[in-house]
Design an enzyme around this catalytic site. Structure first.
Site, short mmCIF file in Angstrom:
data_model
loop_
_atom_site.label_atom_id
_atom_site.label_comp_id
_atom_site.label_asym_id
_atom_site.label_seq_id
_atom_site.Cartn_x
_atom_site.Cartn_y
_atom_site.Cartn_z
N SER A 1 0.82 -1.24 -0.42
CA SER A 1 -0.20 -0.25 0.16
C SER A 1 0.35 1.02 0.02
O SER A 1 0.52 2.47 -0.21
CB SER A 1 -1.17 0.34 1.07
OG SER A 1 -1.77 -0.82 1.53
N ASN B 1 -6.46 5.45 -1.75
CA ASN B 1 -5.28 6.13 -0.37
C ASN B 1 -5.31 7.46 -0.73
O ASN B 1 -5.98 8.03 0.52
CB ASN B 1 -4.74 5.14 0.24
CG ASN B 1 -5.05 3.90 0.19
OD1 ASN B 1 -6.07 3.61 0.60
ND2 ASN B 1 -4.61 2.66 0.32
P1 NAI Z 1 -0.87 -9.30 7.27
O1 NAI Z 1 -0.30 -9.11 8.61
O2 NAI Z 1 -2.26 -10.10 7.83
O3 NAI Z 1 -0.32 -10.66 7.15
C1 NAI Z 1 1.37 -10.56 6.31
C2 NAI Z 1 1.35 -12.22 6.62
O4 NAI Z 1 2.97 -12.49 5.89
C3 NAI Z 1 1.57 -13.09 7.48
O5 NAI Z 1 1.03 -14.17 7.83
C4 NAI Z 1 2.93 -13.18 7.68
O6 NAI Z 1 3.23 -14.44 8.57
C5 NAI Z 1 3.29 -13.35 6.65
N1 NAI Z 1 4.62 -13.11 6.14
C6 NAI Z 1 5.66 -12.15 6.46
N2 NAI Z 1 6.72 -12.36 6.34
C7 NAI Z 1 6.63 -13.77 5.26
C8 NAI Z 1 7.80 -14.44 4.83
N3 NAI Z 1 9.25 -13.94 3.99
N4 NAI Z 1 7.44 -15.42 3.61
C9 NAI Z 1 6.12 -15.70 3.74
N5 NAI Z 1 5.12 -14.88 4.28
C10 NAI Z 1 5.61 -14.19 5.57
O7 NAI Z 1 -0.74 -8.19 6.64
P2 NAI Z 1 -2.24 -7.52 5.65
O8 NAI Z 1 -2.56 -6.22 6.50
O9 NAI Z 1 -2.56 -9.20 4.76
O10 NAI Z 1 -0.69 -6.88 4.43
C11 NAI Z 1 -0.25 -7.67 3.86
C12 NAI Z 1 0.38 -6.16 2.47
O11 NAI Z 1 -0.47 -5.87 2.11
C13 NAI Z 1 0.79 -5.59 2.75
O12 NAI Z 1 2.37 -4.93 2.62
C14 NAI Z 1 -0.14 -4.25 3.21
O13 NAI Z 1 0.33 -2.98 2.81
C15 NAI Z 1 -0.69 -4.65 2.21
N6 NAI Z 1 -1.81 -4.01 2.03
C16 NAI Z 1 -2.64 -4.19 3.19
C17 NAI Z 1 -4.06 -3.66 3.49
C18 NAI Z 1 -4.95 -3.66 4.95
O14 NAI Z 1 -6.27 -3.20 4.74
N7 NAI Z 1 -5.02 -5.05 5.56
C19 NAI Z 1 -4.74 -3.50 2.35
C20 NAI Z 1 -4.27 -3.24 0.91
C21 NAI Z 1 -2.74 -3.81 1.20
#
Ligand code: NAI
Length: 662
Positions: free
Chosen positions: A416, A487
């Site tokens: 994001s 955003n």
């Molecule tokens: P989250 O914290 O819910 O999930 C991230 C996941 O990635 C975790 O399960 C973690 O164990 C895993 N992870 C971390 N490092 C890893 C690696 N090296 N290999 C494999 N798995 C790994 O995060 P979320 O909210 O799903 O966000 C993910 C991405 O999406 C970010 O870049 C965020 O900016 C983007 N995003 C988030 C939104 C939201 O509303 N939460 C909306 C749009 C984009």
């Protein structure tokens, strides 16, 4: 002479098969020419009456998509609109009055005027395929189904089910159509002609709804049904913003479904509906949506396998969405215990979507494969990264993935806030990295931003858009810039709303001002839903680290009150619902105060080339934030308001397919 659209054949049983295959078009629409030709075919049939008539489509894709919207936007005045409705109404009445049995054989989409034609037939046979859908979606364009649908649909399925379809525009599947009596039979494709022939010659009387289905549409229950429906519509759409559903109710309840019977000057009259700014703007939104869909057609890319890294909120839901849409998906995270909750969530979603179809649920689950070791990378056509928002972690991950990719595979990040350029330097081929920015919740948000950095190969961006369409989302090409489009416009709007709270206005009152403006959800409730920690981070990213966040927001976050997810934010939350008190009187100019920063940000995004033009900014903000569609989008709204709020009717469409083609 133009090639014919309809062909008429007679078989050995004396049945006439009338096939619509609109010349030079991929889908059938009931344009003026097609309707005129149908009228002369009816003359031919009446001269030599067949034993029965089957109306069907000669297209691979669908029965009839509806009236020709391009033609509709060309209507210049109220008299022309009334004449157009009258001609369609008369034609459908002619079909209904034919002195021999008639049947519509429906395979694929059957929308609007297409369904009105099918309803004018005595029988309907639907083909049991996923693409078969029947709907009267006029309300979504701010208009009413004027060619007899409002009269005939209630007669076919009973008023409650008919009103539900007409007031929401929702489509029904072949099986649902058959269950509710909209279709007489639901058959497999290989037997469709035989089924049609047998039913047509059966002498079976026309289907009538059961007394239970009919009763609510009869006096005195009818009035109760109307007021219940009005309340339901009122919860979603205010009459000043969306007059069409109220007109549909009125026309059904007081004019037997005949739109022509409403005298000019009444709010439900054709003159009022067709001349409304809402109809013009919703048609505009329809064409904006078509334009977004068009971005998915620029590359010939048919991905089959997707690998998602990160099974958190976003990655897990993106993986589930892709599996639901027929792709084979491998889902990677640091270990299996982090993947399991995503699979459980996906199973729940599949069960909801495929209610009663255990095989479809199982098939979707089989397509979603937990992959803690990341083996799926090697076969993937698309790799989507959705791990923590940490530049170094993402760079390491991409550097490890790239050597294992098959040639031509696409690399995407869901970031994001990180700069794509910074991530791409970890790659040997930076041109293959693109942003595919889904929104939360993935299943509900129609838009996906396709983000190009200075290093992204345009061909990669085109393929990313094709992938986005493949999973039935709307791709919006944007440039890599803080907050992209959505955003970047949302953050200052939410922040202004929170500053209003700092100024002593109750959150309920702030939200009410936005709802009255036409937003689907108030900004304070939205901030609580998104998460106040995320709101702080977004504000910091866009406004710069030094800028002070709204005071109440800062205090809430410091106290660990992050909104819905922690049970308390600006509101208390229980069972996923904000516990709101009654709003106070909305101060004059509050809505304007709220949307002004959003409009300014949208304008800036256009000026800075984050999106290519103002229409795309409007499309992105409508489909990415739910910004009041009846306004036609923020910049269109600003332009019209700047003109003194004037509105020139349907003819004043800034976007039409013809203009686009020019
Ligand atoms: P989250 O914290 O819910 O999930 C991230 C996941 O990635 C975790 O399960 C973690 O164990 C895993 N992870 C971390 N490092 C890893 C690696 N090296 N290999 C494999 N798995 C790994 O995060 P979320 O909210 O799903 O966000 C993910 C991405 O999406 C970010 O870049 C965020 O900016 C983007 N995003 C988030 C939104 C939201 O509303 N939460 C909306 C749009 C984009």
């Amino acid at each position: 002479m133009n090639p014919p659209n309809w062909t008429l054949e007679r078989d050995a049983d004396g049945i006439a098969w009338l096939t619509l295959d609109c010349a030079g078009a991929s889908t059938n629409t009931l344009s003026e020419a097609v309707r005129a030709e149908l009228a002369s075919r009816l003359d031919e049939l009446l001269n030599l009456p067949p034993s029965g008539l089957v109306i069907r489509s000669g297209k691979a894709a669908g029965f009839i998509a509806g009236a020709d919207i391009g033609e509709f936007t060309a209507v210049r005045d109220a008299a022309a609109a009334r004449a157009l409705v009258q001609r369609g109404w008369d034609l459908m009445n002619r079909v209904a009055a034919l002195p021999f049995p008639t049947l519509a054989l429906i395979r694929g989409h059957c929308m609007g005027g297409g369904l009105e034609l099918a309803l004018a037939c005595r029988y309907r046979v639907v083909v049991d395929e996923p693409g078969t859908r029947l709907a009267l979606p006029e309300v979504m364009l701010g208009i009413v189904p004027g060619w007899g649908g409002m009269a005939r649909l209630p007669q076919a399925v009973g008023a409650p089910a008919a009103l539900d379809m007409m007031l929401t525009g929702r489509g029904v599947s072949a099986r649902a159509a058959s269950r509710m009596g909209l279709a007489d039979e639901c058959v497999a494709p290989r037997v469709m002609e035989n089924a049609a022939r047998t039913l047509l010659l059966s002498g079976r009387p026309r289907h009538r709804p059961s007394w239970r289905e009919r009763l609510p549409g009869l006096w005195p229950w009818k009035e109760l049904l109307v007021s219940a429906a009005r309340r339901k519509v009122g919860a979603r759409a205010r009459p000043g913003h969306y007059p069409a559903p109220y007109a549909i109710l009125d026309i059904w309840a007081h004019h037997d479904g005949n739109a022509l019977a409403v005298p000019a000057g009444q709010p439900g009259s054709l003159e009022a509906i067709v001349g409304s700014a809402t109809a013009a703007n919703l048609v505009r939104v329809f064409f904006l949506q078509e334009r977004l869909k068009g971005f998915g057609k620029e590359a010939d890319f048919a991905p089959r396998r997707v690998h998602v890294v990160g099974a958190g909120i976003m990655g897990g839901d993106i993986a589930a969405w892709c599996a639901l849409h027929g792709l084979t998906v491998t889902l990677q995270d640091q270990d299996i215990t982090r993947i399991a909750p995503a699979i459980a969530r996906a199973a729940e979603q599949f069960r909801r979507r495929h209610r009663g179809d255990a095989r479809a649920v199982q098939a979707a689950l089989d397509r979603l494969i937990p992959d803690p070791a990341g083996d799926g990378v090697r076969q993937a056509d698309v790799v989507i990264e959705a791990i923590f928002e940490d530049l170094e972690a993402k760079r390491r991950l991409f550097a490890g993935i790239e050597p294992r990719l098959k040639p031509g595979a696409m690399l995407a990040t869901n970031t994001s806030s990180l700069r794509l350029e910074d991530i791409a330097t970890a790659l040997r081929e930076p041109g293959r990295l693109v942003g595919i920015h889904f929104f939360n919740p993935v299943a509900k948000m129609p838009l996906v931003e396709v983000v190009s950095s200075t290093t992204t190969d345009p061909a990669t961006a085109a393929r990313a858009a094709a992938f986005v369409r493949r999973v039935d989302k709307l791709p919006l090409p944007v440039k890599s810039a803080p907050g992209f489009l959505v955003n970047a416009v949302l953050a200052p709007y939410l922040e202004e709303a929170m500053r209003c709270v700092d100024d002593g206005i109750a959150p309920e009152t702030v939200d009410e001002a936005a709802l009255a403006f036409g937003m689907p959800m108030g900004p304070i409730e939205l901030a609580d839903t998104v998460g106040l920690d995320i709101a702080v981070a977004a504000g910091r990213q866009l406004a710069g680290v030094g800028a002070a966040a709204p005071r109440r927001l800062t205090a809430l976050v410091q106290a660990g009150n992050l909104g819905r997810k922690s049970g308390r934010g600006f509101y208390s939350w229980a069972d996923g619902k904000a516990q709101k008190g009654a709003p106070g009187a909305v101060p004059e100019g509050l809505a304007q105060r709220l949307v002004t920063p959003l409009l300014a940000a949208a304008r800036r995004c256009v000026d800075e080339g984050v999106v290519a033009d103002a229409d795309l900014a409007d499309a992105g903000v409508i489909f990415g934030t739910g910004f009041a569609p009846f306004t036609g989008g923020p910049l269109h709204y600003a332009a019209v308001a700047g003109d003194g709020g004037g509105h020139a009717g349907l003819a004043a469409q800034p976007v039409s397919p013809r203009q686009r083609a020019a």
